[in-house]
Design a protein around this motif. Structure first.
Motif, PDB file in Angstrom:
ATOM      1  N   GLY A   1      48.379  15.624  38.477  1.00  0.00           N
ATOM      2  CA  GLY A   1      47.775  14.473  39.144  1.00  0.00           C
ATOM      3  C   GLY A   1      47.071  14.798  40.437  1.00  0.00           C
ATOM      4  O   GLY A   1      46.830  13.891  41.244  1.00  0.00           O
ATOM      5  N   GLY A   2      46.727  16.077  40.681  1.00  0.00           N
ATOM      6  CA  GLY A   2      45.921  16.418  41.835  1.00  0.00           C
ATOM      7  C   GLY A   2      46.527  17.423  42.778  1.00  0.00           C
ATOM      8  O   GLY A   2      45.830  17.970  43.637  1.00  0.00           O
ATOM      9  N   LEU A   3      47.842  17.687  42.668  1.00  0.00           N
ATOM     10  CA  LEU A   3      48.484  18.637  43.567  1.00  0.00           C
ATOM     11  C   LEU A   3      48.263  20.045  43.013  1.00  0.00           C
ATOM     12  O   LEU A   3      49.149  20.643  42.415  1.00  0.00           O
ATOM     13  N   GLY A   4      47.064  20.555  43.243  1.00  0.00           N
ATOM     14  CA  GLY A   4      46.681  21.845  42.671  1.00  0.00           C
ATOM     15  C   GLY A   4      46.986  23.027  43.559  1.00  0.00           C
ATOM     16  O   GLY A   4      47.008  24.163  43.097  1.00  0.00           O
ATOM     17  N   GLN A   5      47.183  22.789  44.862  1.00  0.00           N
ATOM     18  CA  GLN A   5      47.645  23.877  45.729  1.00  0.00           C
ATOM     19  C   GLN A   5      49.151  23.759  45.844  1.00  0.00           C
ATOM     20  O   GLN A   5      49.675  22.856  46.476  1.00  0.00           O
ATOM     21  N   THR A   6      49.842  24.660  45.222  1.00  0.00           N
ATOM     22  CA  THR A   6      51.284  24.548  45.068  1.00  0.00           C
ATOM     23  C   THR A   6      52.016  24.833  46.362  1.00  0.00           C
ATOM     24  O   THR A   6      51.875  25.906  46.949  1.00  0.00           O
ATOM     25  N   ASP A   7      52.805  23.862  46.803  1.00  0.00           N
ATOM     26  CA  ASP A   7      53.674  24.036  47.965  1.00  0.00           C
ATOM     27  C   ASP A   7      54.983  24.666  47.500  1.00  0.00           C
ATOM     28  O   ASP A   7      55.650  24.126  46.623  1.00  0.00           O
TER      29      ASP A   7
ATOM     30  N   GLN B   1      49.385  29.834  51.515  1.00  0.00           N
ATOM     31  CA  GLN B   1      50.565  30.318  50.808  1.00  0.00           C
ATOM     32  C   GLN B   1      50.335  30.416  49.305  1.00  0.00           C
ATOM     33  O   GLN B   1      51.071  31.106  48.602  1.00  0.00           O
ATOM     34  N   SER B   2      49.296  29.719  48.803  1.00  0.00           N
ATOM     35  CA  SER B   2      49.040  29.721  47.363  1.00  0.00           C
ATOM     36  C   SER B   2      48.083  30.822  46.936  1.00  0.00           C
ATOM     37  O   SER B   2      47.677  30.877  45.772  1.00  0.00           O
ATOM     38  N   ARG B   3      47.686  31.682  47.865  1.00  0.00           N
ATOM     39  CA  ARG B   3      46.782  32.784  47.517  1.00  0.00           C
ATOM     40  C   ARG B   3      47.405  33.650  46.434  1.00  0.00           C
ATOM     41  O   ARG B   3      48.584  33.971  46.459  1.00  0.00           O
ATOM     42  N   THR B   4      46.593  34.012  45.454  1.00  0.00           N
ATOM     43  CA  THR B   4      47.060  34.854  44.353  1.00  0.00           C
ATOM     44  C   THR B   4      46.677  36.304  44.618  1.00  0.00           C
ATOM     45  O   THR B   4      45.490  36.636  44.689  1.00  0.00           O
ATOM     46  N   GLY B   5      47.670  37.147  44.785  1.00  0.00           N
ATOM     47  CA  GLY B   5      47.418  38.557  45.030  1.00  0.00           C
ATOM     48  C   GLY B   5      47.038  39.289  43.754  1.00  0.00           C
ATOM     49  O   GLY B   5      47.327  38.840  42.638  1.00  0.00           O
ATOM     50  N   ALA B   6      46.390  40.426  43.923  1.00  0.00           N
ATOM     51  CA  ALA B   6      45.902  41.194  42.769  1.00  0.00           C
ATOM     52  C   ALA B   6      47.041  41.658  41.876  1.00  0.00           C
ATOM     53  O   ALA B   6      46.866  41.839  40.668  1.00  0.00           O
ATOM     54  N   GLU B   7      48.243  41.832  42.460  1.00  0.00           N
ATOM     55  CA  GLU B   7      49.372  42.348  41.686  1.00  0.00           C
ATOM     56  C   GLU B   7      50.154  41.245  40.978  1.00  0.00           C
ATOM     57  O   GLU B   7      51.052  41.535  40.174  1.00  0.00           O
ATOM     58  N   GLU B   8      49.839  39.985  41.238  1.00  0.00           N
ATOM     59  CA  GLU B   8      50.635  38.879  40.706  1.00  0.00           C
ATOM     60  C   GLU B   8      50.295  38.565  39.249  1.00  0.00           C
ATOM     61  O   GLU B   8      49.133  38.677  38.829  1.00  0.00           O
ATOM     62  N   ASP B   9      51.332  38.136  38.508  1.00  0.00           N
ATOM     63  CA  ASP B   9      51.094  37.672  37.142  1.00  0.00           C
ATOM     64  C   ASP B   9      51.106  36.149  37.087  1.00  0.00           C
ATOM     65  O   ASP B   9      51.102  35.566  36.006  1.00  0.00           O
ATOM     66  N   THR B  10      51.120  35.509  38.253  1.00  0.00           N
ATOM     67  CA  THR B  10      51.098  34.051  38.348  1.00  0.00           C
ATOM     68  C   THR B  10      49.883  33.615  39.149  1.00  0.00           C
ATOM     69  O   THR B  10      49.281  34.394  39.890  1.00  0.00           O
ATOM     70  N   MET B  11      49.522  32.318  38.994  1.00  0.00           N
ATOM     71  CA  MET B  11      48.465  31.715  39.806  1.00  0.00           C
ATOM     72  C   MET B  11      48.935  30.330  40.201  1.00  0.00           C
ATOM     73  O   MET B  11      49.433  29.566  39.368  1.00  0.00           O
ATOM     74  N   TRP B  12      48.766  29.992  41.493  1.00  0.00           N
ATOM     75  CA  TRP B  12      49.408  28.811  42.058  1.00  0.00           C
ATOM     76  C   TRP B  12      48.401  27.764  42.508  1.00  0.00           C
ATOM     77  O   TRP B  12      48.774  26.782  43.151  1.00  0.00           O
TER      78      TRP B  12
ATOM     79  N   MET C   1      59.467  20.033  46.138  1.00  0.00           N
ATOM     80  CA  MET C   1      58.247  20.703  45.722  1.00  0.00           C
ATOM     81  C   MET C   1      58.218  20.834  44.201  1.00  0.00           C
ATOM     82  O   MET C   1      59.253  21.064  43.573  1.00  0.00           O
ATOM     83  N   GLU C   2      57.046  20.696  43.631  1.00  0.00           N
ATOM     84  CA  GLU C   2      56.914  20.669  42.170  1.00  0.00           C
ATOM     85  C   GLU C   2      57.527  21.885  41.481  1.00  0.00           C
ATOM     86  O   GLU C   2      58.215  21.727  40.464  1.00  0.00           O
ATOM     87  N   PRO C   3      57.330  23.127  41.964  1.00  0.00           N
ATOM     88  CA  PRO C   3      57.985  24.255  41.289  1.00  0.00           C
ATOM     89  C   PRO C   3      59.506  24.129  41.298  1.00  0.00           C
ATOM     90  O   PRO C   3      60.172  24.509  40.318  1.00  0.00           O
ATOM     91  N   VAL C   4      60.065  23.607  42.394  1.00  0.00           N
ATOM     92  CA  VAL C   4      61.518  23.450  42.483  1.00  0.00           C
ATOM     93  C   VAL C   4      61.993  22.336  41.560  1.00  0.00           C
ATOM     94  O   VAL C   4      63.048  22.452  40.924  1.00  0.00           O
ATOM     95  N   PHE C   5      61.228  21.254  41.458  1.00  0.00           N
ATOM     96  CA  PHE C   5      61.583  20.199  40.514  1.00  0.00           C
ATOM     97  C   PHE C   5      61.645  20.749  39.083  1.00  0.00           C
ATOM     98  O   PHE C   5      62.517  20.378  38.298  1.00  0.00           O
ATOM     99  N   MET C   6      60.717  21.641  38.739  1.00  0.00           N
ATOM    100  CA  MET C   6      60.757  22.253  37.404  1.00  0.00           C
ATOM    101  C   MET C   6      62.003  23.117  37.241  1.00  0.00           C
ATOM    102  O   MET C   6      62.635  23.109  36.180  1.00  0.00           O
TER     103      MET C   6
END
Length: 698
Positions: free
Chosen positions: A70-76, A117-128, A503-508
């Protein structure tokens, strides 16, 4: 067999079952019925299916995913390493989607730069960071792959107390929607942001802020002293006619505020829409002035600019495909402060009215920033480049239906998380996941200060601690109230602890852990409160949940009272500022409640002037307080006006001060007044202002 000897899960009257069958024409009992297809609800459903159970998701709207879609695309989150399980899998799927070049429609992959804080590093397998439509696709893929049953547009019957449930003593049997449908389950999960199922089930809860004394906290209750974040410029007049109290107050100023410091109230922190905007004309819907536009709603915005506000009042985060996640920022922004107090307990019809009033306010706010002549040119020029997206939501105006419900009901359950958990003074003994975000409350009210000017109250941001464990009992009601319900969103936590956990990741994470507990309780034929935690812990670890923080430990950021310091100390709140409106308290040590920074923007236009009265002429050592970090500027200019003229010194705020939080910049002769000016002219990172200290030179 006598009823008292029947297994735990089958203690319900036959008459109720027959009545339900008569109304529905049949009865399918699921292992788990989940009310609310939020991110927590979908994670829970996936886990039930992976454990071989049957599950039904009852979603009150026509869209799953809640705020995540619903719009919260930058993950806190605060610390990505705290997140495991299905939650981490979701963000891995996001990255996989954007690894495919064909999914970059409005820009090239190489053109996109994430930040914060949501920056995706080159080594990460996730995107936030992600578009809402992509989050929805991932959620729908999870539903399809796991063959999860979802019913849409079915709302719990709240027409009367307990109308939406079938319950025997402390055991839920079915939930009933306002269309008359009944859904039977052995276990139930309330994954809504509002906590409607837990309330209907007779579970204890609270709306508002506890007093500090209730849980031995310092950050709950009314917080005028700490309300330095997202604050209006000093001296903003509150009256319809400037200077005339008889003309009445401007809209949304509470005449009964603020209340006694640290004392409980039933006010709720502000809501807003997290806006997905685009600057691509081909995919853009321009900001339109709503029919209901009321210019008085934005008079405080104009007066705040006129009083010296110099920065665009939004939090701007870049999303893929030339889109954004825009959130509240500064003293007057997207938060509709004080206009949501009734929402948690309101009827569906009244909630819809509250949501629509928020949408009208925010539409008007964006049109005002982009078009109104009383808004500074640099703000209008930037904001007018943006508009709503054509390709994200169902509404023709480009706005979403999901309001950001930051806080509604909070269960009072088996274990209450508090500020002391967040700061490591109390440790959960039955961890089911980790939280890592700053204790964060948005403003709760606007009120008059003792000088008769407008101030915001309620925003608290205190962090600096390591990820910490969330106790199993925080998602459980008290057993005598309900023994087969799990609550992973409206958890049992104080106002300030909830502000860190929510925070949404914690709710999951909590949704998945709650589903594991529900399935294990079914298999053990016991109440969720009676489940053997050692068995739960083993299953949580096997599912990828992270229960203990093994990374670098951080001490809680400390605020030093200025009265405890030697010499003459002037805090940042007493400086004369142009800009430097963003406040923080994440990195310690600092003076008083926190520090301010320039947001690494508006270079050359932000200044802070500290005027220090000299009690006795002589030579004084000048010290500047700041908190060091890698993202700080290495070339902060400090200008000192002294008896002999002016001197300029450069400070590298990447380096930790030797006498933390103070860094000495030299000794100078002063007679009656010392002025120290800090600016962000040509600086190469974040510029911090905190306090100035003058000590008699040896």
């Amino acid at each position: 067999m006598k009823q008292s000897q029947l297994p735990f899960l089958f203690l319900f009257p036959i008459a109720i079952l027959l009545s339900a069958l008569e109304k529905t024409g049949g009865c399918e009992e699921y292992d788990v019925v989940i009310y609310g297809g939020t991110s927590a609800g979908i994670a829970a459903a996936v886990q039930v299916k992976r454990m071989g159970g049957t599950v039904l998701v009852v979603e009150p709207t026509n869209r799953i995913g809640g705020l995540t879609t619903g719009g919260l695309g930058q993950t806190d989150i605060g610390n990505k390493a705290a997140i495991g399980g299905i939650s981490r899998e979701f963000y891995q799927r996001i990255k996989k989607h954007y690894d495919d070049p064909k999914n970059w429609i409005w820009q090239k992959r190489s053109e996109y730069k994430s930040g914060g804080q949501s920056r995706t590093g080159a080594e990460e397998d996730t995107m936030w960071t992600f578009e809402p439509s992509v989050a929805l696709k991932v959620m729908n893929d999870l539903v399809k792959e796991n063959a999860i049953d979802v019913v849409y547009n079915e709302r719990l019957d709240r027409s009367a107390k307990n109308a939406g449930i079938v319950k025997k003593a402390n055991h839920l049997i079915a939930l009933k929607t306002d269309t008359g449908k009944l859904f039977f389950g052995k276990m139930f999960i309330d994954a809504t942001y509002e906590g409607d199922l837990l309330a209907s089930a007779g579970v204890s809860y609270i709306v508002g802020r506890e007093a500090n004394s209730q849980y031995n906290e310092t950050l709950s209750g009314v917080q005028t002293w700490r309300a330095t974040h997202h604050q209006l410029v000093s001296g903003v007049d509150p009256y319809l006619k400037k200077g005339d109290p008889n003309s009445g107050l401007l809209p949304n100023i509470d005449p009964n505020g603020p209340g006694e410091e640290g004392v409980a109230d039933n006010r709720v922190q502000a809501y807003c829409f997290r806006m997905c905007l685009t600057d691509d004309p081909k995919n853009q819907i321009p900001f339109n002035r709503p029919i209901e536009y009321d210019e008085k709603q934005y008079e405080l915005l104009f007066r705040n600019f006129e009083a010296g506000a110099k920065v665009i009042p939004w939090s701007f985060a870049a999303m893929p495909n030339r889109k954004t996640d825009v959130n509240n920022n500064r003293g007057f922004s997207t938060d509709f402060i004080g206009q949501n107090y009734e929402y948690p307990e309101a009827s569906y019809a009244d909630r819809e009215k509250i949501v629509e009033r928020h949408r009208i306010y925010q539409k008007g706010f964006m049109w005002t920033l982009a078009n109104h002549p009383r808004v500074p040119d640099f703000v209008r020029n930037e904001v007018s480049k943006w508009g709503m997206c054509k390709d994200e939501f169902d509404r023709t105006d480009g706005w979403q239906q999901q309001l950001y419900i930051r806080e509604a009901r909070r269960m009072i359950g088996d274990y209450v998380m508090t500020q002391n958990n967040c700061q490591g003074k109390t440790t959960a003994t039955r961890p089911i996941g980790l939280a890592a975000y700053t204790m964060d409350s948005h403003h709760v009210q606007r009120h008059l200060d003792p000088n008769g000017f407008v101030r915001n109250e309620g925003d608290v941001q205190v962090g600096g601690f390591s990820p910490y464990a969330i106790d199993y009992g925080t998602i459980l009601p008290k057993e005598d109230q309900c023994n087969n319900l799990v609550v992973p969103v409206c958890i049992s936590a104080s106002h300030m602890a909830f502000g860190s956990i929510r925070m949404e990741p914690v709710f999951m994470v909590l949704g998945q852990s709650g589903a594991i507990a529900a399935m294990q309780s079914i298999r053990a034929n016991c109440a969720v409160q009676k489940l053997d935690y050692t068995l739960l812990k083993d299953a949580l670890e096997k599912s990828g949940q992270r229960l203990v923080w093994t990374g670098k430990k951080r001490e809680t950021a400390i605020g030093i009272p200025s009265k405890s310091l030697k010499g003459i100390v002037v805090d940042d709140k007493d400086s004369i500022r142009v800009g430097f409106e963003t406040t923080s308290g994440s990195v310690g040590k600092y003076v008083e409640t926190g520090y301010r920074h320039d947001g690494d923007q508006g270079k050359g236009i932000q200044t802070a002037l500290f005027k220090v009265k000299i009690p006795k002429p002589g030579k004084y050592e000048v010290r500047i307080a700041y908190t060091a970090h890698d993202n700080r500027a290495s070339n902060v200019p400090i200008e000192i006006t002294h008896s002999g003229g002016r001197a300029t010194r450069m400070v590298n705020q990447k380096k930790k001060p030797k006498q933390a939080p103070f860094h000495s910049i030299g000794a100078f002769e002063f007679e009656k007044l010392a002025t120290i000016k800090i600016s962000n002219s040509a600086t190469d990172g974040y510029v911090i202002i905190d306090a100035v200290q003058l000590l008699p030179a040896k």
